[in-house]
Design an enzyme around this catalytic site. Structure first.
Site, PDB file in Angstrom:
ATOM      1  N   VAL A  11       8.486   8.091  -3.827  1.00 43.95           N
ATOM      2  CA  VAL A  11       9.060   8.247  -2.487  1.00 43.95           C
ATOM      3  C   VAL A  11      10.397   8.958  -2.545  1.00 43.95           C
ATOM      4  O   VAL A  11      10.671   9.880  -1.767  1.00 43.95           O
ATOM      5  CB  VAL A  11       9.204   6.875  -1.804  1.00 43.95           C
ATOM      6  CG1 VAL A  11       9.942   6.994  -0.479  1.00 43.95           C
ATOM      7  CG2 VAL A  11       7.829   6.249  -1.581  1.00 43.95           C
ATOM      8  N   TYR A 262     -14.929   5.528   4.889  1.00 48.96           N
ATOM      9  CA  TYR A 262     -15.821   5.886   3.791  1.00 48.96           C
ATOM     10  C   TYR A 262     -16.016   4.706   2.847  1.00 48.96           C
ATOM     11  O   TYR A 262     -15.050   4.117   2.359  1.00 48.96           O
ATOM     12  CB  TYR A 262     -15.262   7.079   3.012  1.00 48.96           C
ATOM     13  CG  TYR A 262     -15.311   8.370   3.787  1.00 48.96           C
ATOM     14  CD1 TYR A 262     -16.444   9.176   3.763  1.00 48.96           C
ATOM     15  CD2 TYR A 262     -14.223   8.768   4.558  1.00 48.96           C
ATOM     16  CE1 TYR A 262     -16.490  10.366   4.480  1.00 48.96           C
ATOM     17  CE2 TYR A 262     -14.262   9.953   5.284  1.00 48.96           C
ATOM     18  CZ  TYR A 262     -15.405  10.747   5.241  1.00 48.96           C
ATOM     19  OH  TYR A 262     -15.441  11.916   5.966  1.00 48.96           O
ATOM     20  N   ALA A 263     -17.275   4.371   2.605  1.00 46.82           N
ATOM     21  CA  ALA A 263     -17.575   3.318   1.639  1.00 46.82           C
ATOM     22  C   ALA A 263     -17.325   3.836   0.227  1.00 46.82           C
ATOM     23  O   ALA A 263     -17.459   5.028  -0.050  1.00 46.82           O
ATOM     24  CB  ALA A 263     -19.026   2.875   1.790  1.00 46.82           C
ATOM     25  N   CYS A 271       0.400   1.224  -2.936  1.00 50.74           N
ATOM     26  CA  CYS A 271       0.773   0.702  -1.619  1.00 50.74           C
ATOM     27  C   CYS A 271      -0.138  -0.409  -1.120  1.00 50.74           C
ATOM     28  O   CYS A 271       0.310  -1.545  -0.926  1.00 50.74           O
ATOM     29  CB  CYS A 271       0.794   1.845  -0.601  1.00 50.74           C
ATOM     30  SG  CYS A 271       2.093   3.061  -0.906  1.00 50.74           S
ATOM     31  N   LYS A 332      -7.236   7.980  -6.614  1.00 52.31           N
ATOM     32  CA  LYS A 332      -7.679   8.938  -5.612  1.00 52.31           C
ATOM     33  C   LYS A 332      -7.420  10.329  -6.166  1.00 52.31           C
ATOM     34  O   LYS A 332      -6.662  10.490  -7.129  1.00 52.31           O
ATOM     35  CB  LYS A 332      -6.937   8.732  -4.287  1.00 52.31           C
ATOM     36  CG  LYS A 332      -5.441   8.965  -4.370  1.00 52.31           C
ATOM     37  CD  LYS A 332      -4.744   8.757  -3.024  1.00 52.31           C
ATOM     38  CE  LYS A 332      -5.066   9.862  -2.062  1.00 52.31           C
ATOM     39  NZ  LYS A 332      -4.248   9.771  -0.819  1.00 52.31           N
ATOM     40  N   ARG A 339      -2.342   2.939 -10.815  1.00 51.83           N
ATOM     41  CA  ARG A 339      -2.053   1.581 -10.373  1.00 51.83           C
ATOM     42  C   ARG A 339      -3.204   1.044  -9.535  1.00 51.83           C
ATOM     43  O   ARG A 339      -3.585   1.629  -8.539  1.00 51.83           O
ATOM     44  CB  ARG A 339      -0.739   1.560  -9.579  1.00 51.83           C
ATOM     45  CG  ARG A 339       0.490   1.714 -10.461  1.00 51.83           C
ATOM     46  CD  ARG A 339       1.760   1.870  -9.657  1.00 51.83           C
ATOM     47  NE  ARG A 339       1.859   3.166  -9.008  1.00 51.83           N
ATOM     48  CZ  ARG A 339       2.942   3.595  -8.350  1.00 51.83           C
ATOM     49  NH1 ARG A 339       3.999   2.809  -8.239  1.00 51.83           N
ATOM     50  NH2 ARG A 339       2.955   4.798  -7.794  1.00 51.83           N
TER      51      ARG A 339
END
Length: 457
Positions: A11, A262-263, A271, A332, A339
């Site tokens: 951040v 989305y499954a 977060c 992702k 994490r």
């Protein structure tokens, strides 16, 4: 404007670089000398698309600098952003030690009016604690006459799109105190964010506690949608429905929309997991149980094992002499963040069941090696059965694999050459944790397929 950013993590670094990019003079502070040395040497300690170019251009322009000098940081910024980590404590609550340490340093060294901004995700009431710590330090110095105000300005940055999110925000939440110092702080904050409000007003001004709550509420809502769809997907497998058709059917309702429907294999990252835990802890501390969010967390923890449950059902509990190709390690795409990544659970189950794993990820290989050393501290020998690749061609890890397991939806995985896939694999079978492919297409090509909530096809 002169801005100080305390903390050069995800951040802090994005915030500092982007604020410099619109013309401010930004001083980024960190107590980790290695991180500062990396930044001053032209390196970036995190992976975020586009961030390196923003940092480089603003350092060259003299608008962005990095240092471990706390006193210089406090002296520089009229606005002091606290952007340090708030990791989960053992009881699930947010650990505020770094936030309060930053506040204490501001109180020790400030010599004029300061706007102190909580950018870190913090529990409701943190601004009061920050204010008390700063005032305590001023009292020790005999400088109770010095004025300051604490503002809540939570971040809403998506990893992998953080620079664009900052420069084109959906909303800018500003929580301030309705007193003389607070109103002056609000003027400073409006001035700082004026460049982002030229097309239309994006600022949402409210009291401090509401702003602190807004960040948790936003992440809680998004996590709830994910767990909700994952539960429906698991039921779809049982009743013979296609969750992708269901997603389109409900997403077309404007009251629902398509986002976060989305499954998959569950959410991870820095977060959602810690914020859900922190919010449920806040509720318990205030005599309330957040039953929905407790279920959201429980569903997510179970969802991370859905893929491996399918694998074990197909190949049996003993995976000795089996080799599995794994596409995707980061929680992702467009990040190296491991994490709470679902891949860590998948790898753990496979290795402990005796399998060999050959994993590919374009970015996260080095970070995965680091976290797996911690995950397998009790059984380091198991790591001898996993190897990694960051090659441009992810098909390389498919050779002689009993199955392919997809955990992260990187673009490089979206259109594989199915004939080549069949020729490389021992058993052409895919366990698709992100529903990247149409089951019918794969079955026509002679490739076995199991998705999440798509097994009726």
């Amino acid at each position: 404007m002169n801005i100080s950013i305390i903390g050069t993590g995800y951040v802090g670094l994005v915030t500092g670089a982007c604020l410099a990019d619109i013309g401010n003079h930004v001083f980024c502070l960190d107590v980790d000398p290695r991180k500062i040395a990396t930044l001053n040497g032209g390196g970036i300690p995190i992976y975020e698309p586009g961030l390196d170019a923003v940092v480089e251009s603003n350092v060259a322009a003299g608008r962005l600098s990095f240092s471990t000098d706390i006193e210089a940081s406090v002296a520089h910024g009229d606005i002091q952003f606290i952007a340090v980590g708030t990791p989960p404590d053992e009881d699930g609550s947010a650990d505020l030690q770094y936030v309060l340490a930053a506040a204490r340093n501001i109180g020790r060294y400030m010599n004029g009016f300061k706007v102190v901004v909580d950018k870190s995700t913090v529990p409701v009431g943190t601004a009061d604690k920050v204010k008390a710590v700063i005032q305590e330090e001023l009292d020790k110095r005999g400088r109770a006459d010095l004025r300051f105000s604490v503002v809540s300005n939570p971040e809403f940055l998506k990893e992998g799109a953080a620079v664009d999110d900052f420069m084109r925000p959906d909303r800018i939440v500003i929580g301030y105190s309705d007193d003389e110092d607070g109103r002056e702080a609000l003027v400073w904050m409006r001035r700082l964010y004026a460049p982002f409000n030229r097309n239309h007003e994006r600022s949402r001004v409210m009291d401090v506690r509401s702003a602190e709550f807004t960040k948790y509420a936003a992440n809680a809502m998004l996590a709830t949608r994910i767990s909700f769809m994952n539960e429906l997907a698991n039921l779809a497998d049982r009743v013979g429905a296609d969750i992708e058709s269901v997603r389109q059917g409900i997403g077309s309702d404007p009251r629902i929309g398509y986002s976060f429907l989305y499954a998959g294999t569950g959410y991870g990252g820095s977060c959602f997991p810690k914020d859900i835990q922190a919010l449920t802890r806040i509720a318990r501390d205030n005599g309330q149980a957040l039953k929905v969010l407790e279920s959201v967390e429980a569903v997510n923890n179970e969802q991370k094992r859905v893929l491996t449950n399918k694998v074990l059902a197909r190949f049996g509990p003993d995976l000795s002499d089996r080799t599995f190709a794994l596409w995707g390690l980061a929680f992702k795409p467009n990040t190296d963040d491991m994490r709470e990544a679902p891949s860590r659970v998948v790898i753990d189950v496979l290795l402990r069941a005796g399998a060999r794993v050959v994993a590919h990820d374009p970015i996260a290989v080095d970070e995965t090696r680091r976290v797996l050393q911690l995950d397998f501290a009790d059984a380091p020998a198991l790591l001898e059965r996993i190897s990694f690749s960051a090659a441009k061609d992810p098909m390389e890890v498919l050779k002689d694999a009993d199955a392919l397991i997809i955990v992260t939806e990187w673009k490089a995985y979206r259109s594989p050459d199915l004939q080549r896939l069949k020729s490389l694999m021992k058993t052409p079978e895919i366990f698709d944790g992100r529903n990247l492919y149409e089951p019918g297409v794969l079955k026509e090509a002679g490739v076995g397929y199991q998705g999440i909530g798509r097994n009726s096809l």
